[in-house]
Design an enzyme around this catalytic site. Structure first.
Site, mmCIF file in Angstrom:
data_model
loop_
_atom_site.group_PDB
_atom_site.id
_atom_site.type_symbol
_atom_site.label_atom_id
_atom_site.label_comp_id
_atom_site.label_asym_id
_atom_site.label_seq_id
_atom_site.Cartn_x
_atom_site.Cartn_y
_atom_site.Cartn_z
ATOM 1 N N SER A 117 0.804 -3.540 -6.229
ATOM 2 C CA SER A 117 -0.024 -2.537 -5.545
ATOM 3 C C SER A 117 -0.542 -1.556 -6.593
ATOM 4 O O SER A 117 -0.047 -1.542 -7.729
ATOM 5 C CB SER A 117 0.869 -1.805 -4.536
ATOM 6 O OG SER A 117 0.274 -0.613 -4.083
ATOM 7 N N TYR A 121 7.972 2.437 -0.922
ATOM 8 C CA TYR A 121 6.890 1.471 -1.185
ATOM 9 C C TYR A 121 6.570 1.439 -2.683
ATOM 10 O O TYR A 121 6.524 0.366 -3.294
ATOM 11 C CB TYR A 121 5.648 1.859 -0.376
ATOM 12 C CG TYR A 121 4.537 0.824 -0.429
ATOM 13 C CD1 TYR A 121 4.536 -0.271 0.421
ATOM 14 C CD2 TYR A 121 3.499 0.941 -1.347
ATOM 15 C CE1 TYR A 121 3.519 -1.228 0.372
ATOM 16 C CE2 TYR A 121 2.483 -0.005 -1.412
ATOM 17 C CZ TYR A 121 2.497 -1.092 -0.544
ATOM 18 O OH TYR A 121 1.492 -2.032 -0.615
HETATM 19 P P1 NDP Z 1 -0.545 -7.233 6.482
HETATM 20 O O1 NDP Z 1 0.223 -6.281 7.303
HETATM 21 O O2 NDP Z 1 -1.755 -7.869 7.036
HETATM 22 O O3 NDP Z 1 0.379 -8.378 5.902
HETATM 23 C C1 NDP Z 1 1.737 -8.224 5.661
HETATM 24 C C2 NDP Z 1 2.396 -9.558 5.919
HETATM 25 O O4 NDP Z 1 3.776 -9.468 5.610
HETATM 26 C C3 NDP Z 1 2.261 -9.981 7.361
HETATM 27 O O5 NDP Z 1 1.579 -11.212 7.437
HETATM 28 C C4 NDP Z 1 3.697 -10.084 7.858
HETATM 29 O O6 NDP Z 1 3.919 -11.235 8.640
HETATM 30 C C5 NDP Z 1 4.486 -10.213 6.558
HETATM 31 N N1 NDP Z 1 5.837 -9.692 6.743
HETATM 32 C C6 NDP Z 1 6.232 -8.407 6.872
HETATM 33 N N2 NDP Z 1 7.554 -8.360 7.071
HETATM 34 C C7 NDP Z 1 8.000 -9.643 7.087
HETATM 35 C C8 NDP Z 1 9.269 -10.249 7.254
HETATM 36 N N3 NDP Z 1 10.379 -9.520 7.470
HETATM 37 N N4 NDP Z 1 9.362 -11.585 7.194
HETATM 38 C C9 NDP Z 1 8.260 -12.333 6.985
HETATM 39 N N5 NDP Z 1 7.023 -11.833 6.813
HETATM 40 C C10 NDP Z 1 6.904 -10.496 6.868
HETATM 41 O O7 NDP Z 1 -0.925 -6.408 5.164
HETATM 42 P P2 NDP Z 1 -1.606 -6.807 3.787
HETATM 43 O O8 NDP Z 1 -2.272 -8.117 3.864
HETATM 44 O O9 NDP Z 1 -2.359 -5.619 3.384
HETATM 45 O O10 NDP Z 1 -0.336 -6.899 2.817
HETATM 46 C C11 NDP Z 1 -0.018 -8.041 2.042
HETATM 47 C C12 NDP Z 1 0.637 -7.593 0.752
HETATM 48 O O11 NDP Z 1 -0.318 -6.866 -0.034
HETATM 49 C C13 NDP Z 1 1.827 -6.642 0.950
HETATM 50 O O12 NDP Z 1 2.824 -6.938 0.009
HETATM 51 C C14 NDP Z 1 1.223 -5.283 0.667
HETATM 52 O O13 NDP Z 1 2.188 -4.350 0.248
HETATM 53 C C15 NDP Z 1 0.259 -5.655 -0.440
HETATM 54 N N6 NDP Z 1 -0.785 -4.659 -0.681
HETATM 55 C C16 NDP Z 1 -1.725 -4.369 0.259
HETATM 56 C C17 NDP Z 1 -2.706 -3.435 -0.006
HETATM 57 C C18 NDP Z 1 -3.790 -3.112 0.947
HETATM 58 O O14 NDP Z 1 -4.590 -2.202 0.663
HETATM 59 N N7 NDP Z 1 -3.903 -3.774 2.088
HETATM 60 C C19 NDP Z 1 -2.745 -2.718 -1.276
HETATM 61 C C20 NDP Z 1 -1.710 -3.102 -2.190
HETATM 62 C C21 NDP Z 1 -0.767 -4.029 -1.888
HETATM 63 P P3 NDP Z 1 4.360 -11.074 10.209
HETATM 64 O O15 NDP Z 1 3.201 -10.392 10.861
HETATM 65 O O16 NDP Z 1 4.596 -12.465 10.663
HETATM 66 O O17 NDP Z 1 5.586 -10.215 10.202
#
Ligand code: NDP
Length: 254
Positions: free
Chosen positions: A144, A157
């Protein structure tokens, strides 16, 4: 065959059922990979699978709760046994709890650290024997901007995202002998469910991000397709332990 060809490769994307994970899964599929998307939410996964199949991908959903070590091992083993091998792991699942540090509970801390960091440790360990058997592999950890910057409302985070980059470097050094490359991607501010919530909770966030991003826009999940293919393909075979910002210039803006 181009150095970006992923045909015959099997990829596993945690949280690949939506957001950035799905953006990367689509990129890998377009480059020829078989893609396993893993997460908890089946309805989201069904919609994601339909999108992947619409572009001609071989794709499957595996249930995964990254908070449980056994679930990580079971899901990775299931993917490898269904498709006969495992070559690529993207540690993408993530979450956040937005509070000032003095208000955070132990449960808040553990939820974020375990979802964002410990999960990548478990999944990488679970992937290792399969990658060894395949003669090598690619692991991509999602960091991130908070791997390098700080925020008053995101202590766990930022802690988890700083550490996941150090974890990538440590695995990179340890597993270079196995022809496994381990790198990190540092997304800027991307339009997903996670940041939709952040924009509701943090006043002025949308405009602040726009003002600071030289590309003058929020990123989209599709912006991660190319970098995922690059780091998953032979094109990056001599790159390991690196962290690549995909941020429209956010991190180099003074
Ligand atoms: P989303 O919320 O769309 O995606 C997060 C994903 O993580 C979901 O698909 C969710 O699946 C999965 N997840 C969360 N907890 C669990 C769990 N316990 N077990 C399995 N799966 C889990 O957000 P983003 O696409 O934005 O995030 C994706 C990554 O990118 C993350 O690591 C985030 O920190 C990182 N990121 C995002 C940024 C942004 O601006 N969007 C910036 C920097 C980093 P489910 O719904 O099935 O639980």
């Amino acid at each position: 065959m181009t150095p970006f060809d992923l045909s015959k490769r099997v990829a596993f994307v945690t949280g690949g059922n939506g957001g950035i994970g799905l953006g990367m899964a689509k990129g890998l599929a377009a480059a020829g990979a078989t893609v396993v998307i893993a997460g908890r939410n089946k309805a989201k996964a069904d919609a994601a699978l339909a999108e992947l199949k619409a572009i001609g991908a071989q794709a499957a959903f595996v249930e995964l709760d990254v908070l449980k070590e056994a679930s990580c091992h079971k899901a990775l083993d299931q993917a490898a046994s269904t498709f006969g091998r495992l070559d690529i792991l993207i540690n993408n699942a993530g979450t956040s709890v937005r509070k000032p540090p003095e208000q955070l509970t132990a449960a808040d801390w553990h939820l974020v650290m375990d979802t964002n960091l410990t999960s990548a440790f478990f999944c990488s360990q679970a992937a290792y024997p399969h990658m060894q058997r395949a003669g090598g592999g690619k692991i991509i950890n999602i960091g991130s901007m908070m791997s390098i910057f700080a925020s008053s409302y995101a202590t766990p985070y930022a802690s988890s995202k700083g550490a996941i980059v150090q974890m990538a470097k440590s695995f990179a050094v340890a597993w270079a002998k196995d022809n496994i490359q381990v790198n990190a991607i540092l997304p800027g501010w991307i339009n997903t469910d996670l940041t939709r919530k952040a924009r509701e909770q943090v006043e002025g966030l949308h405009d602040k991000v726009l003002a600071r991003t030289p590309a003058q826009r929020w990123g989209e999940p599709g912006d991660f397709a190319g970098v995922a293919v690059f780091l998953a393909s032979p094109a990056s075979d001599f790159i390991t332990g690196a962290a690549i910002a995909v941020d429209g210039g956010y991190s180099v803006q003074a």
